[in-house]
Design an enzyme around this catalytic site. Structure first.
Site, PDB file in Angstrom:
ATOM      1  CG  HIS A  70      -1.812   1.020   1.227  1.00 19.49           C
ATOM      2  ND1 HIS A  70      -1.841   2.116   2.293  1.00 19.49           N
ATOM      3  CD2 HIS A  70      -3.225   1.272   0.500  1.00 19.49           C
ATOM      4  CE1 HIS A  70      -2.862   2.840   2.069  1.00 19.49           C
ATOM      5  NE2 HIS A  70      -3.632   2.580   0.823  1.00 19.49           N
ATOM      6  CG  ASP A 121      -7.100   3.758  -0.041  1.00 17.04           C
ATOM      7  OD1 ASP A 121      -5.614   3.624   0.065  1.00 17.04           O
ATOM      8  OD2 ASP A 121      -7.516   4.908   0.160  1.00 17.04           O
TER       9      ASP A 121
END
Length: 146
Positions: A70, A121
């Protein structure tokens, strides 16, 4: 003149602070969609070497690896021309998405930067949902373990 520059900097800073919680809430809501009943801030913040602010070293497990990926995704986003302004960047930009069951759908109406961040996300939330959670990796001593 100095006061004018200071006022401009404070207004930009204030705008960023207003937007940031919304962007974080969206990621939180995405995680809650993928993992119903989860408490993203308390469970994933300060987990391992990469979950939370910053990150370095070697991920301690699969979940921590999700956070490393991420972080790398957000780094890629910052290289997009559309994500370089103060407001359009991975940490402050908001996006549109929907949740159906545990399925996360990024809106086709998102602009380029919003779409990229939404997908960063989304991928992280899905990754979190598949990775085991190890309480021993929460609030670790990063100097020793990372």
């Amino acid at each position: 003149m100095k006061l004018l520059v200071l006022a401009a900097l404070l207004s930009v800073s204030a705008a960023a602070h207003i937007i940031t919680p919304r962007a974080l809430w969206q990621f939180r809501d995405m995680i809650k969609c993928a993992i119903p009943g989860s408490r993203p801030y308390s469970e994933y913040n300060n987990y391992g070497c990469f979950c939370g602010l910053g990150g370095s070293g070697t991920p301690v497990d699969e979940l921590d690896r999700c956070c490393e990926i991420h972080d790398a995704c957000y780094t890629q986003a910052k290289h997009l021309e559309s994500c370089k302004s103060v407001i359009d960047n991975p940490y402050t930009n908001s996006y549109s998405f929907s949740c159906s069951g545990t399925n996360i759908i990024c809106s086709s109406k998102n602009k380029e930067c919003e779409e990229f961040i939404c997908n960063c996300d989304r991928a992280a939330a899905i990754c979190f949902s598949k990775a085991p959670y190890n309480e021993n990796n929460k609030n670790i001593n990063k100097k020793e373990r990372c």
